[in-house]
Design a protein around this motif. Sequence first.
Motif, PDB file in Angstrom:
ATOM      1  N   UNK A 148       0.834  -1.210   0.000  1.00  0.00           N
ATOM      2  CA  UNK A 148       0.000   0.000   0.000  1.00  0.00           C
ATOM      3  C   UNK A 148       0.866   1.257   0.000  1.00  0.00           C
ATOM      4  N   UNK A 197       2.349   1.684  -3.284  1.00  0.00           N
ATOM      5  CA  UNK A 197       1.407   2.206  -4.271  1.00  0.00           C
ATOM      6  C   UNK A 197       1.199   3.700  -4.102  1.00  0.00           C
ATOM      7  N   UNK A 210      -3.285   3.740 -15.981  1.00  0.00           N
ATOM      8  CA  UNK A 210      -3.904   2.428 -16.152  1.00  0.00           C
ATOM      9  C   UNK A 210      -3.184   1.416 -15.270  1.00  0.00           C
ATOM     10  N   UNK A 250      -4.225   1.705 -11.735  1.00  0.00           N
ATOM     11  CA  UNK A 250      -5.532   1.105 -11.448  1.00  0.00           C
ATOM     12  C   UNK A 250      -5.414  -0.398 -11.295  1.00  0.00           C
ATOM     13  N   UNK A 308      -3.867  -1.151  -8.034  1.00  0.00           N
ATOM     14  CA  UNK A 308      -4.789  -0.921  -6.920  1.00  0.00           C
ATOM     15  C   UNK A 308      -5.676  -2.141  -6.727  1.00  0.00           C
ATOM     16  N   UNK A 309      -6.183  -2.655  -7.838  1.00  0.00           N
ATOM     17  CA  UNK A 309      -7.054  -3.820  -7.749  1.00  0.00           C
ATOM     18  C   UNK A 309      -6.286  -5.028  -7.222  1.00  0.00           C
ATOM     19  N   UNK A 353      -3.619  -5.183  -5.461  1.00  0.00           N
ATOM     20  CA  UNK A 353      -3.214  -5.046  -4.070  1.00  0.00           C
ATOM     21  C   UNK A 353      -4.416  -5.235  -3.150  1.00  0.00           C
ATOM     22  N   UNK A 354      -5.563  -4.701  -3.574  1.00  0.00           N
ATOM     23  CA  UNK A 354      -6.784  -4.942  -2.812  1.00  0.00           C
ATOM     24  C   UNK A 354      -7.065  -6.424  -2.693  1.00  0.00           C
ATOM     25  N   UNK A 355      -6.917  -7.119  -3.791  1.00  0.00           N
ATOM     26  CA  UNK A 355      -7.100  -8.571  -3.827  1.00  0.00           C
ATOM     27  C   UNK A 355      -6.180  -9.255  -2.823  1.00  0.00           C
ATOM     28  N   UNK A 393      -4.727  -8.034  -0.246  1.00  0.00           N
ATOM     29  CA  UNK A 393      -5.112  -7.729   1.137  1.00  0.00           C
ATOM     30  C   UNK A 393      -6.300  -8.582   1.549  1.00  0.00           C
ATOM     31  N   UNK A 394      -7.247  -8.726   0.631  1.00  0.00           N
ATOM     32  CA  UNK A 394      -8.427  -9.523   0.957  1.00  0.00           C
ATOM     33  C   UNK A 394      -8.039 -10.975   1.200  1.00  0.00           C
ATOM     34  N   UNK A 422      -9.969   3.323  -2.476  1.00  0.00           N
ATOM     35  CA  UNK A 422      -9.305   2.116  -1.974  1.00  0.00           C
ATOM     36  C   UNK A 422     -10.274   1.268  -1.161  1.00  0.00           C
ATOM     37  N   UNK A 459     -11.791  -2.392  -2.000  1.00  0.00           N
ATOM     38  CA  UNK A 459     -11.705  -3.521  -1.069  1.00  0.00           C
ATOM     39  C   UNK A 459     -13.092  -4.107  -0.827  1.00  0.00           C
ATOM     40  N   UNK A 499     -14.208  -6.140  -3.775  1.00  0.00           N
ATOM     41  CA  UNK A 499     -13.466  -7.412  -3.843  1.00  0.00           C
ATOM     42  C   UNK A 499     -14.035  -8.395  -2.828  1.00  0.00           C
ATOM     43  N   UNK A 532     -12.516   1.436 -11.141  1.00  0.00           N
ATOM     44  CA  UNK A 532     -11.187   1.703 -11.697  1.00  0.00           C
ATOM     45  C   UNK A 532     -11.296   2.475 -13.006  1.00  0.00           C
ATOM     46  N   UNK A 578      -9.964   6.382 -14.373  1.00  0.00           N
ATOM     47  CA  UNK A 578      -9.286   6.690 -15.635  1.00  0.00           C
ATOM     48  C   UNK A 578     -10.060   7.746 -16.426  1.00  0.00           C
TER      49      UNK A 578
END
Lengths: 129, 497, 500
Positions: free
Chosen positions: B137, B140, B175, B178, B181-182, B184-186, B188-189, C400, C404, C407, C419, C423
Amino acid sequence: MLDYVISKYNFWIYIILMMIGLYAMIGKKNLVKKLIGMNIFQSAIILFYVSIGVKAGATVPILSGHGHGHEAIEVANYINPLPHVLMLTAIVVSIATTGIALASLILIYRKYNTLEEDEILKIRKETGA
Amino acid sequence: MDVLYSSRPLWAVLVSMIAAFLILATGEKNRNIRESWTIMAALAKFLIVFSMVPVILQGKVIEYTIVTFYPGLLLQFRIDAFGMLFGVIASSLWIATSFYSIGYVRGLNEHAQTRYFFAFAMCLSSTIGIAFSANLLTFLVFYEILTIATYPLVIHKESKEGIMGGRKYLAYTLTAGCVLLFAIGMIYYMTGTLDFKAGGFIAGSGSSTVLIMLFAMLIFGFGVKAGIMPMHEWLPTAMVAPTPVSALLHAVAVVKAGVFGCLRVILYVFGPGLLHDLGIWLIMAYIASFTIVVAGFLALGQDHLKRRLAFSTINNLAMIVVGAALLTKSSMTGGIIHMANHAFMKITLFFCAGAIHVKMHKDYVSQLDGLGRQMPLTMGAFAIGAIGLSGIPPMSGFISKWFLCLGALEANQIIFLFVFMTSAMLDVAFFFPIIYNSFFKKPLDDVAPHFDEAPMFMVIPLVITALLSIVFGIVPDAFFRFFSLTSLAVQNIMGVG
Amino acid sequence: MADQFAALIIVVPLIASLFVPVIGWWKKRLCYPWVVAVLVIPLISSLSVLNTVMTTGKFSYRLGGWAPPWGIEYMLDHLSAFVLVIVSSISLIVAIYSKKSIEDNLPEKTVPFYTLFLLLVTGLMGIVITGDVFNLFVFLEISALSCYALIAIGEEGAPMATFNYIIIGTIGACFYLLGIGYLYIATGSLNMADLANILPDLYHSKVILVAFAFFTVGLAIKAGLFPLHTWLPDAYCTAPSAVSALIAPLMTKVAAYVMIRLLFTVFQPNFSVNMVPVMPILGWLSVMAIFWGGIKALAQTDLKRMLVYVVVAEVGYIVIGVSVANRMGLTGAILHIMNDAVMMACLFLVVGAILYKTGTREIQQLRHLNKKMPFTMAAFTITALSMVGIPPACGFFSKWYLILGTIEAGQWVWAAALLCSSLINAVLFFRVIECAYLKPMEPAYALNGGETKHEEIQRDEAPLTMLVPIVITAAGVILLGIFSGKIISSVIQFAVPASF
């Protein structure tokens, strides 16, 4: 079936009124008719509220024995005042809304000289505003 | 592992950010004061970063938590040997670049200098933030700041070309941001933590399909800045930026941040063990090798000097990634130390290109005939850098190539040996004509036959970086302890993996 | 005194709005200081309320001393106190800003403007503070009515936009009112806390289902959720600058607050998430809102109109956070209510300042604005970056948490929409930034080594009453981002309904 409809006739009437109002608000091209539709719509809701407070055979909720205080109060004898009181507020709101709507209609009429929605849109397209 | 709690990492990041705002406040009218902020911040930053090296070399890590959002979700600095290495590279080269920039922008009488120095300081701030970040995080956050801070530098010229370059740059990097971000969120989950751990932390938290997908996303996200093909397009276009920007950012800070991210993912998120199990290390290495060779060939075709250097950068960055992807001790050593070596050599080359631009207003390889007589120091430094990048001893490039080749052998993948060889040949092929032409060909008409160098502000930094790349070739551990840091980082990774 | 703060929040602006005509009749120019001074009180009160809630937990305030469920109760928990602080601070900031803008736009209408302004603020804060569903309707209408009137005094085309807004807004409010009616039939109560106790036994009743449907649609209209947003762009765009700077950040956000309140406090998540399929519907609508708002915004050449469509997209953000219905998503949604309010306030204030100074809102005509209005443009840039989701600005953090949340809920398309939206925002805002900051140099520039002829552009910054609010909101964008961890750990995590 018919019994079912008749037994809840107050709801049917309010729904029919509301649909008339909704149709006028969405379907009519004339702005004043839209506004009238809006008023019908609001009145329908007021009727709906009024009808849910009513009880068959009951009277206005003014306690005659008030002050002596020992008689038991039969709830079924009095109608529920709360929905009616709420509607006082709602009526005020609807009048205020109508007032503002009328004022804006005056402004619109002054500007475009018409209250037909399609004509106004045409004028706006032509002037590019 | 011993942990030392200290706010020094924070100060290392903040010092240039504070300087950035001082620069903005000082403005165009007091140029000397403004420039002194840059210089002071650069020196202070380097001293702060460097003061932490001995601690790291004792095997400790330095930690500082900025803010915690949820358990496992926090902004935190933690300096390990690998991060330290990157921090030292970036902060030491900023000093050189600061002096060089002053010579460059004044030599060209550039417009919007305040914005230029402001953005530069912000870039460095976020680069150090990236180097020191303890988890994905934090990484990022600084990575995105870096993206934006670089934008004003790419479009600095405000020409049509520059604006288009800037748009392309943003399209690629945002891009990528983005996607990151996705991903990294994944992560973390799935794992509930984002902390980098030598040898990886993600193993066993999901099916192999999901893990491969995540790996692809992360490598895509970081690979964009690292210029791995096919995501490299923005880099040559971004060469419209002023040369010090290309030098520090597009050879050291920004692109290295991308490579640093790739290496963090490969070695500290997934880890050698997991990548072996998933079997994607080889694919990764092949993709990067493809980049090495193709970028080499493309570089041959470029007449614009900076574009040629840009493709050479893409080529070398991919080499670092291959080093990490081969997952052996020597290859990692080679890859990581190449981050340092390439930085010093490539910045020299860019400095030279800038010096030529300022002095002669020449940007094309074909215009350099005989320039060695007028600008012997610049072209000499260029020669040193070019020879070093081709991997010829005693320059530092040799050391990294040596380890990389060893690594290819250790991994029993002879094919990568050939890749490295081909790359070295290509390096020779696109650099040596420049050296030959500038020293041995008949000078063009506009070349003065006598010594007439670029401003000293520019020449001295480039001579120093050139000399350092020789020194690092002979004594790899000199001054900055790059080699010790590298081997410590490799030890940490292999000790677990 | 301290326990009366809750009442002061509503009473002070309400009474003060009645005094505006009196003061205006006496001395017109005193209206502005009066309004600003008055709006300080709700801000202080709501801060104190928030402080009380943070230290001692939630409490309720009985209006006139009547005990609930008969009397009207003000419910003050973390969520409402938090939104109150947002509403009161944004309205104070906009009030400070309004001076020059009103003098410029509507010099004759200063008095009615400030009267309505205070009424609107009263309505918005009443919506947030009340614990009674019918009282909420009344405040909803107070804010809506004053909002209609405020919009109608705007530029050309405003009366028509107002009329459309009145019609659709009234449908929304009436649906909400019908929802109350059905709820009252089934439960006989109007108090939120009381309803929350009674309702769980009635969850299988069709009446409750009808009430729930009316509530959701009514609020979706008020919040401007796609496809019920059609009134929003014209109304917000034609309103005077000072008005759109107040309603764009607050109106839709407050409606979103009511949505959270009804879906998760009056009805329990058990009902609204598990027993009716409303969450996926809301979620997919928000996805469409995000794309539709973004694409329409791309097509605009007028800066304000572009921002208005961005508002439509931002509503989608918040509703996505609500409809993923998990802790992370709701944290994101509540955080985004705050962030978006601050960002939108800043952007609309900037547009107003640009309009005031240059007389144009066309994106193409913003050239050299970085020289003319450096601070305004710096604020715009910071907020634009926040909209794109660049840390440490606050937009990044809400994005963020929202991601989360998606997800965790396994809604990949929603995550992709979020996302993509950042953009799209990048394209939108960098287009403006490019126009304002960069001008293509003459080709000679590259050849003669950078000898540039700068035509001297005079600095012509917005007046201080405009600039200060702009700078405050822009600083807020950064600070709220940096301290978002603190805000979440001390307020928002308690504001998320405990059942998650």
